[in-house]
Design an enzyme around this catalytic site. Structure first.
Site, mmCIF file in Angstrom:
data_model
loop_
_atom_site.group_PDB
_atom_site.id
_atom_site.type_symbol
_atom_site.label_atom_id
_atom_site.label_comp_id
_atom_site.label_asym_id
_atom_site.label_seq_id
_atom_site.Cartn_x
_atom_site.Cartn_y
_atom_site.Cartn_z
ATOM 1 N N ARG A 123 39.886 35.370 35.038
ATOM 2 C CA ARG A 123 41.231 35.114 35.580
ATOM 3 C C ARG A 123 41.506 33.636 35.814
ATOM 4 N NH1 ARG A 123 44.448 34.402 40.062
ATOM 5 N NH2 ARG A 123 46.408 35.565 40.063
ATOM 6 N N ARG A 204 33.668 42.899 44.172
ATOM 7 C CA ARG A 204 33.841 42.203 42.893
ATOM 8 C C ARG A 204 33.201 40.831 42.987
ATOM 9 N NH1 ARG A 204 38.872 44.131 40.185
ATOM 10 N NH2 ARG A 204 37.963 42.765 38.619
HETATM 11 C C1 FAD Z 1 44.034 35.334 43.907
HETATM 12 C C2 FAD Z 1 44.068 36.552 43.023
HETATM 13 C C3 FAD Z 1 42.902 36.956 42.377
HETATM 14 C C4 FAD Z 1 42.917 38.078 41.550
HETATM 15 N N1 FAD Z 1 41.763 38.462 40.908
HETATM 16 C C5 FAD Z 1 41.778 39.530 40.085
HETATM 17 C C6 FAD Z 1 40.602 39.947 39.397
HETATM 18 O O1 FAD Z 1 39.559 39.342 39.505
HETATM 19 N N2 FAD Z 1 40.673 41.039 38.600
HETATM 20 C C7 FAD Z 1 41.833 41.755 38.458
HETATM 21 O O2 FAD Z 1 41.863 42.751 37.726
HETATM 22 N N3 FAD Z 1 42.967 41.381 39.103
HETATM 23 C C8 FAD Z 1 42.965 40.304 39.903
HETATM 24 N N4 FAD Z 1 44.109 39.940 40.565
HETATM 25 C C9 FAD Z 1 45.320 40.751 40.382
HETATM 26 C C10 FAD Z 1 45.954 40.496 39.027
HETATM 27 O O3 FAD Z 1 46.077 39.114 38.773
HETATM 28 C C11 FAD Z 1 47.307 41.185 39.034
HETATM 29 O O4 FAD Z 1 47.090 42.570 39.276
HETATM 30 C C12 FAD Z 1 48.061 41.094 37.730
HETATM 31 O O5 FAD Z 1 47.806 39.902 37.058
HETATM 32 C C13 FAD Z 1 49.573 41.215 37.987
HETATM 33 O O6 FAD Z 1 49.983 39.992 38.534
HETATM 34 P P1 FAD Z 1 51.238 39.737 39.468
HETATM 35 O O7 FAD Z 1 51.745 38.393 39.057
HETATM 36 O O8 FAD Z 1 52.158 40.870 39.474
HETATM 37 O O9 FAD Z 1 50.631 39.665 40.962
HETATM 38 P P2 FAD Z 1 49.595 38.670 41.600
HETATM 39 O O10 FAD Z 1 48.634 38.174 40.589
HETATM 40 O O11 FAD Z 1 49.060 39.329 42.819
HETATM 41 O O12 FAD Z 1 50.472 37.394 42.023
HETATM 42 C C14 FAD Z 1 51.342 37.415 43.125
HETATM 43 C C15 FAD Z 1 51.587 35.971 43.557
HETATM 44 O O13 FAD Z 1 52.592 35.974 44.552
HETATM 45 C C16 FAD Z 1 52.208 35.138 45.626
HETATM 46 N N5 FAD Z 1 52.862 35.638 46.832
HETATM 47 C C17 FAD Z 1 52.560 36.773 47.514
HETATM 48 N N6 FAD Z 1 53.383 36.930 48.560
HETATM 49 C C18 FAD Z 1 54.233 35.874 48.551
HETATM 50 C C19 FAD Z 1 55.299 35.496 49.386
HETATM 51 N N7 FAD Z 1 55.670 36.225 50.465
HETATM 52 N N8 FAD Z 1 55.979 34.351 49.095
HETATM 53 C C20 FAD Z 1 55.639 33.604 47.997
HETATM 54 N N9 FAD Z 1 54.607 33.923 47.179
HETATM 55 C C21 FAD Z 1 53.915 35.054 47.444
HETATM 56 C C22 FAD Z 1 50.698 35.274 45.653
HETATM 57 O O14 FAD Z 1 50.068 34.199 46.327
HETATM 58 C C23 FAD Z 1 50.355 35.322 44.163
HETATM 59 O O15 FAD Z 1 50.168 34.047 43.613
HETATM 60 C C24 FAD Z 1 44.130 38.825 41.390
HETATM 61 C C25 FAD Z 1 45.303 38.407 42.047
HETATM 62 C C26 FAD Z 1 45.285 37.280 42.854
HETATM 63 C C27 FAD Z 1 46.561 36.849 43.544
#
Ligand code: FAD
Length: 480
Positions: A123, A204
Site C-alpha cells: 500500500r 496485520r
Molecule cells: C492508513 C491506512 C492503511 C491501510 N492499510 C491497508 C492494508 O494494509 N491493506 C488493505 O487491504 N487495506 C488497507 N487500507 C484500506 C484500503 O486502503 C481501503 O480499503 C481502500 O483502498 C479504499 O480506499 P478509500 O479511499 O475508500 O478509503 P481509505 O483508504 O480509508 O481513505 C480514507 C481517507 O480519508 C481520510 N479521512 C477520514 N476521515 C476524514 C475526515 N473526517 N476528514 C478528512 N479526511 C478524512 C483518511 O485519513 C484517509 O486518508 C488502509 C487504509 C488506510 C487509511
C-alpha cells in the site's frame, strides 16, 4: 471516446466541464477520483484530515478492472509494473499440512484472454505512486483539514463540508472519500448508519524480509519457489485463517481471528507481540512451532489489530440534491476476503469522472450524474461485498473431507465478471441506458454482475447466521 495522454505532467484530456469537485479524504479512492476528474476536465480540490501523506499499511490486491484506467496515465502504467508483486498461492490446514500446492491464481477462463498475472501491492508504494502523479499535475492535497459534517446549501446548488476549525468549504459536488468512518451518512440518508463489528479482527504486518530470514528455520521453510516466484500461503483453522507471505523483499503475515475486544479501527494502534503469541498458544489443535517463530520475527510496534467493521449494502450514496456523494469505503465496506476494497474504490472513481463528463456534455444535472453513477455501480459492488462474506465463510469452516475430493473448492473465486470489467468503457456504454431508466423508468439490466444474477436485498447478519447454521449462501448466476 477515451484519449490517452503522454507524460507525468499531463494536461486534462477534455475541455473544462465547469464542474467543481471537493474531495474529502486522500486515500486510494480520493486520490484516484482527483486524478480521473482532472483528466476529464473537472476542477478538483482535495482535503485530508492527517497532517501528511497517509502512506502506511501493508498489502492489498488491485484487480485488472481497476488497472485498466492506467492506460491513460503512462507514468502510472510503468510504475505499477515496477512495484507490483505477482505471487503464487498455496492452501494449508492451520496445522501446516499443505492441501493445495503453490500455483498461480486461477481466473475464470471462459472465452477471451485471461490476465497474465495478479498485481499485489504494497500500500505505501501504490499510494506514493498515485500521490506523485497528483503532485505532478499540480494538485496538492490540503492536509490538516478534518471534516466534521457535510451539508447541501438550501437552494441545493452546492455541497459543503464543515471543518473542525469551523471553516466551511463548498463545491458543485462534494465527494466523501473519507473511508469507513465517513461523516457523510446524516447528510446522505438522513440518519447515522453506524458500521458494526463483524465479530472478527485481523492482525496485520509487513516488514523487511531480513527480520524473518534471520531465523534459519523461517528462511528455509519460506523460500522463493524454484521458478523465482514468491508464494502466498493461506492456512485455515476453525473460525480463523492465517496467511504468510515471503515476497522478494518483504515478509508479511495476517491473521483473521475472532475479535477479543482489543481490536481498534485504527491503522496506527499497535498490538504487542506477546498478545498475539498468547492468542496463538491457545489455538487447538496447535499451530506448528514455526508460527510462533514468525510472530516473534516481527519488529516491535509492527502489528496492527484492525477491527473488521461492516455496513450492509446501502443503495443510496448521495444526498437529496445530489451534491454530496459517498465513494470507496465510505459508500461500501468490504471484508479483506473480497480482495476488492482498493479495486472497487478505483472503479468508483473512474465511473464517477466519466458520468460527470457525459452529464455535462448532455446538459444533465449533477444530481442526475450521481444517480446514474450509483445505478451503474451499486449492484456490482454489492456482489463483491457478498463474495467477501462467502469467501470468509468458506475459509473459516473448511470441510476437509470435501476438500480431499475437490481441493479446488478452497480456491478464492476470481470470476470473469470481476476481472474483465472496464469501468470507464462500462460507464460510456451504459450511460444512455441508465439515463432512460432515470428519466422514464425503463428497466435497466446491470451486466457488470455475475451472469444470471438478479439483485436481491441481503444483509450480513442473515448471511452470517445462515453460515453458522450450516446453510451456505446460494450464489445465483455464474460466479465462477
Ligand atoms: C492508513 C491506512 C492503511 C491501510 N492499510 C491497508 C492494508 O494494509 N491493506 C488493505 O487491504 N487495506 C488497507 N487500507 C484500506 C484500503 O486502503 C481501503 O480499503 C481502500 O483502498 C479504499 O480506499 P478509500 O479511499 O475508500 O478509503 P481509505 O483508504 O480509508 O481513505 C480514507 C481517507 O480519508 C481520510 N479521512 C477520514 N476521515 C476524514 C475526515 N473526517 N476528514 C478528512 N479526511 C478524512 C483518511 O485519513 C484517509 O486518508 C488502509 C487504509 C488506510 C487509511
Amino acid at each position: 471516446m477515451s484519449k490517452p495522454t503522454e507524460d507525468i505532467k499531463m494536461q486534462p484530456s477534455y475541455p473544462p466541464s465547469g464542474i467543481s469537485i471537493l474531495i474529502v479524504g486522500a486515500g486510494i479512492g480520493g486520490i484516484m477520483t482527483a486524478l480521473e476528474c482532472y483528466r476529464k476536465g473537472h476542477t478538483v480540490r482535495i482535503i485530508e484530515r492527517s497532517s501528511g501523506p497517509v502512506d502506511t499499511g501493508d498489502f492489498f490486491t488491485v484487480g485488472p478492472s481497476a488497472l485498466k484506467i492506467l492506460k491513460h496515465w503512462p507514468s502510472l502504467l510503468a510504475t505499477n509494473e515496477e512495484i507490483a508483486y505477482d505471487p503464487w498461492v498455496s492452501y494449508h490446514k492451520h496445522t501446516g499440512e499443505c492441501v493445495v500446492p503453490p500455483a498461480p491464481i486461477e481466473w475464470d477462463t471462459t472465452g477471451g484472454v485471461v490476465p497474465e498475472r495478479i498485481y499485489r501491492h504494497h500500500r505505501p508504494r501504490f499510494y506514493k505512486m498515485l500521490l506523485d502523479q497528483l503532485t505532478a499535475i499540480g494538485i496538492e492535497v490540503e492536509y490538516n483539514h478534518r471534516v466534521v459534517d457535510y451539508y447541501e446549501t438550501e437552494d441545493g446548488e452546492k455541497g459543503g463540508v464543515k471543518l473542525a476549525s469551523g471553516e466551511k468549504l463548498e463545491a458543485d459536488l462534494v465527494v466523501a472519500a473519507d473511508g469507513v468512518g465517513t461523516k457523510s451518512h446524516v447528510c446522505v440518508s438522513g440518519k447515522e448508519v453506524r458500521a458494526r463489528s463483524t465479530g472478527y479482527s485481523i492482525f496485520r504486518t509487513a516488514y523487511p524480509v531480513e527480520f524473518a530470514a534471520a531465523d534459519p528455520e523461517i528462511d528455509e521453510r519460506f523460500k522463493l519457489l524454484e521458478n523465482g516466484k514468491s508464494c502466498f500461503e493461506m492456512w485455515f483453522g476453525h473460525e480463523f485463517h492465517f496467511a504468510i507471505w515471503r515476497a522478494e523483499d518483504i515478509f508479511s503475515w495476517v491473521w483473521t481471528h475472532k475479535d477479543t475486544g482489543s481490536a481498534t479501527e485504527s491503522w496506527h494502534d499497535k498490538t504487542p507481540i506477546a498478545t498475539v503469541l498468547s492468542l496463538a498458544s491457545k489455538v487447538s489443535p496447535p499451530f506448528p512451532p514455526i508460527i510462533a517463530k514468525i510472530i516473534k520475527s516481527t519488529p516491535e510496534d509492527g502489528i496492527v489489530d484492525w477491527k473488521l467493521i461492516w455496513r450492509d449494502p446501502q443503495p443510496i450514496w448521495s444526498s437529496p440534491s445530489g451534491r454530496v456523494l459517498q465513494l470507496g469505503d465510505a459508500a461500501h465496506t468490504f471484508l479483506p476476503t473480497s480482495g476488492n476494497g482498493a479495486t472497487q474504490a478505483v472503479e468508483d472513481a473512474v465511473c464517477l469522472a466519466t458520468c460527470l463528463l457525459l452529464s455535462s456534455q448532455q446538459k444533465l444535472s449533477i444530481k442526475q450524474a450521481v444517480q446514474i453513477h450509483t445505478k451503474l455501480r451499486f449492484e456490482r459492488v454489492s456482489c463483491c461485498q457478498l463474495l467477501g462474506v462467502v469467501n470468509q465463510g468458506t475459509y473459516h469452516n473448511v470441510d476437509w473431507e470435501k476438500i480431499k475430493e475437490n481441493p479446488g473448492l478452497l480456491k478464492a473465486k476470481y470470476g470473469r465478471w470481476i476481472w474483465n470489467h472496464d469501468p470507464e468503457v462500462y460507464a460510456e456504454e451504459n450511460f444512455s441506458k441508465a439515463r432512460k431508466w432515470l428519466e422514464s423508468g425503463e428497466a435497466y439490466e446491470n451486466v457488470s454482475v455475475p451472469k444470471g444474477y438478479v439483485y436481491k436485498e441481503w444483509n450480513i447478519e442473515q448471511v452470517l447466521k445462515d453460515q453458522e447454521e450450516g446453510r451456505g449462501v446460494e450464489l445465483v448466476g455464474d460466479w465462477a
